[in-house]
Design an enzyme around this catalytic site. Structure first.
Site, PDB file in Angstrom:
ATOM      1  N   CYS A   1       0.837  -1.201   0.000  1.00  0.00           N
ATOM      2  CA  CYS A   1       0.000   0.000   0.000  1.00  0.00           C
ATOM      3  C   CYS A   1       0.875   1.256   0.000  1.00  0.00           C
ATOM      4  O   CYS A   1       1.808   1.365   0.795  1.00  0.00           O
ATOM      5  CB  CYS A   1      -0.918  -0.006   1.205  1.00  0.00           C
ATOM      6  SG  CYS A   1      -2.243  -1.225   1.086  1.00  0.00           S
TER       7      CYS A   1
ATOM      8  N   GLN B   1      -4.048  -6.543  -6.867  1.00  0.00           N
ATOM      9  CA  GLN B   1      -4.811  -7.088  -5.754  1.00  0.00           C
ATOM     10  C   GLN B   1      -6.147  -6.348  -5.675  1.00  0.00           C
ATOM     11  O   GLN B   1      -6.193  -5.145  -5.432  1.00  0.00           O
ATOM     12  CB  GLN B   1      -4.042  -6.929  -4.438  1.00  0.00           C
ATOM     13  CG  GLN B   1      -4.716  -7.614  -3.265  1.00  0.00           C
ATOM     14  CD  GLN B   1      -3.970  -7.399  -1.963  1.00  0.00           C
ATOM     15  OE1 GLN B   1      -3.832  -6.260  -1.505  1.00  0.00           O
ATOM     16  NE2 GLN B   1      -3.488  -8.477  -1.356  1.00  0.00           N
TER      17      GLN B   1
ATOM     18  N   TYR C   1      -9.705  -7.281   6.232  1.00  0.00           N
ATOM     19  CA  TYR C   1     -10.542  -6.514   5.316  1.00  0.00           C
ATOM     20  C   TYR C   1     -11.827  -7.289   5.013  1.00  0.00           C
ATOM     21  O   TYR C   1     -12.099  -8.334   5.601  1.00  0.00           O
ATOM     22  CB  TYR C   1      -9.739  -6.128   4.077  1.00  0.00           C
ATOM     23  CG  TYR C   1      -8.573  -5.233   4.423  1.00  0.00           C
ATOM     24  CD1 TYR C   1      -8.761  -4.098   5.210  1.00  0.00           C
ATOM     25  CD2 TYR C   1      -7.271  -5.523   4.015  1.00  0.00           C
ATOM     26  CE1 TYR C   1      -7.698  -3.275   5.573  1.00  0.00           C
ATOM     27  CE2 TYR C   1      -6.201  -4.717   4.367  1.00  0.00           C
ATOM     28  CZ  TYR C   1      -6.419  -3.586   5.144  1.00  0.00           C
ATOM     29  OH  TYR C   1      -5.363  -2.781   5.498  1.00  0.00           O
TER      30      TYR C   1
ATOM     31  N   LEU D   1       8.892 -11.687   6.234  1.00  0.00           N
ATOM     32  CA  LEU D   1      10.285 -11.580   6.651  1.00  0.00           C
ATOM     33  C   LEU D   1      11.170 -12.637   5.991  1.00  0.00           C
ATOM     34  O   LEU D   1      11.966 -13.307   6.642  1.00  0.00           O
ATOM     35  CB  LEU D   1      10.402 -11.617   8.171  1.00  0.00           C
ATOM     36  CG  LEU D   1       9.752 -10.445   8.911  1.00  0.00           C
ATOM     37  CD1 LEU D   1      10.094 -10.498  10.394  1.00  0.00           C
ATOM     38  CD2 LEU D   1      10.163  -9.100   8.326  1.00  0.00           C
TER      39      LEU D   1
ATOM     40  N   GLY E   1       8.093  -8.188   0.517  1.00  0.00           N
ATOM     41  CA  GLY E   1       7.639  -6.814   0.538  1.00  0.00           C
ATOM     42  C   GLY E   1       8.736  -5.870   0.970  1.00  0.00           C
ATOM     43  O   GLY E   1       9.307  -5.134   0.175  1.00  0.00           O
TER      44      GLY E   1
END
Length: 366
Positions: free
Chosen positions: A26, A102, A190, A307, A329
């Site tokens: 995001c 996404q 969500y 991670l 990420g």
């Protein structure tokens, strides 16, 4: 070196050049609060394609305006957004990577203040941004708040059908925008995750109660998306556990993933948490066991995320059979050229036709 990480993977008719993929990240950077991606998105996502990723996935992108996490999120509900995304996907393709998006609805966590900066006309805050500061009243399966957010409005049966269609329309527009793959966001607390978990779904109709009923919204979306884009690969992102007793867990995830595979999904992106405030045992590769559990118990292909930061770690996860692909990420944000570095560290030699190194950067191989 013979590397699993840098071997291709085929989903339907799409062959990805390697198994090192970019997680949706995001950015809260749609400047006009209209859901349109900007130059930031072109450079942000384009850098990962240039850096050798097999798949570059755009951030959580709302299928309706009310589905945005913040007023600054990207969208895919109109033609202006389609045209802007096409510029991004064209560049990703020019670098040899596949482009993914996404598809998302934030549910009760929608209308939040952006994470950083004075991005709402000088306003900052936490929780739900009010209407006079660019926000709106969020919607959810049940009128249960995610503190400190406001209490959402429970969606009607009619609205549920509208939202299922919105995901299908978003998938169709995504393909028009040049995306090769779509992911349904059913994770991180969500809207779809809110339907799945008994902690946030107290409905007494066909969308609440039993696991089959709580999974119905997701499965109806998967079927609708598959009908809208019959040939396009589809991922589903799950939070495999709520980390809370009585909540959604990895066994539920494995069961519903198998149902979703039968409904038309192709691979499952396994994350965790986000529905309720709970301690998460974060550490290197902390979500890999969840991915392995869903892969084995659900008999479905998965990718691992969480991670994963080194070439050796990513390669070993695949060699051990815990996952079929790797998403990163934070490591990609630290180094958009991580795949080039990983390939060098693993001693991977590419055929000229398969080389992930841009010709402008080849001198850096040595």
């Amino acid at each position: 070196m013979d590397s699993t990480l840098f071997s291709p993977l085929t989903l339907r008719s799409l062959t990805l050049r390697n198994r090192l993929w970019v997680s949706p990240l995001c950015q809260y950077s749609s400047n006009q609060q209209d859901g349109v991606p900007t130059d930031w998105h072109l450079v942000h996502l384009g850098s990962f394609a240039r850096g050798g990723a097999g798949l570059v996935m755009a951030e959580a992108t709302a299928v309706v305006p009310e589905g945005r996490i913040t007023p600054r999120d990207t969208g895919i509900w109109n033609d202006e957004q389609v045209s802007a995304w096409r510029r991004v996907t064209d560049f990703i393709h020019s670098q040899g990577a596949a482009a993914a998006i996404q598809l998302a609805h934030a549910g009760r966590k929608a209308s939040a203040y952006p994470e950083f900066g004075t991005l709402l006309g000088g306003y900052t805050g936490s929780g739900t941004a009010p209407v006079d500061r660019g926000g709106w009243i969020p919607e959810a399966p049940s009128a249960i708040a995610f503190e400190p957010y406001v209490t959402p409005v429970a969606v009607s049966a009619t609205r549920i059908q509208e939202l299922i269609q919105a995901f299908a329309d978003g998938a169709r527009r995504s393909v028009e925008a040049g995306f090769d793959l779509v992911e349904i966001h059913a994770a991180h607390g969500y809207l779809i995750h809110q339907f799945l978990s008994p902690l946030s779904n107290e409905r007494d109709d066909e969308f609440g109660g039993t696991l089959e009923n709580r999974a119905r919204f997701l499965l109806d979306i998967v079927r609708a998306v598959r009908a809208a884009v019959p040939e396009t690969p589809m991922l589903v992102r799950f939070s495999a556990t709520d980390y809370t007793e009585g909540g959604w867990n990895e066994d539920d995830t494995a069961t519903v993933a198998h149902w979703a595979l039968e409904a038309g999904a192709d691979l499952f992106d396994i994350s965790s948490g986000g529905l309720v405030r709970a301690p998460i045992p974060v550490g290197p590769g902390y979500q890999v066991p969840l991915a392995a559990h869903v892969r084995t118990q659900g008999e479905v292909p998965v990718n691992a995320v969480g991670l994963i930061t080194t070439a050796e770690q990513a390669e070993q996860i695949l060699r051990d059979g815990h996952a079929d692909a790797i998403m990163m990420g934070r490591e990609f944000m630290r180094d958009p050229h991580a795949p080039l570095r990983f390939a060098r560290e693993l001693g991977v030699e590419f055929a000229e036709s398969d080389d992930i190194w841009p010709p402008q950067y080849v001198r850096a191989k040595i």
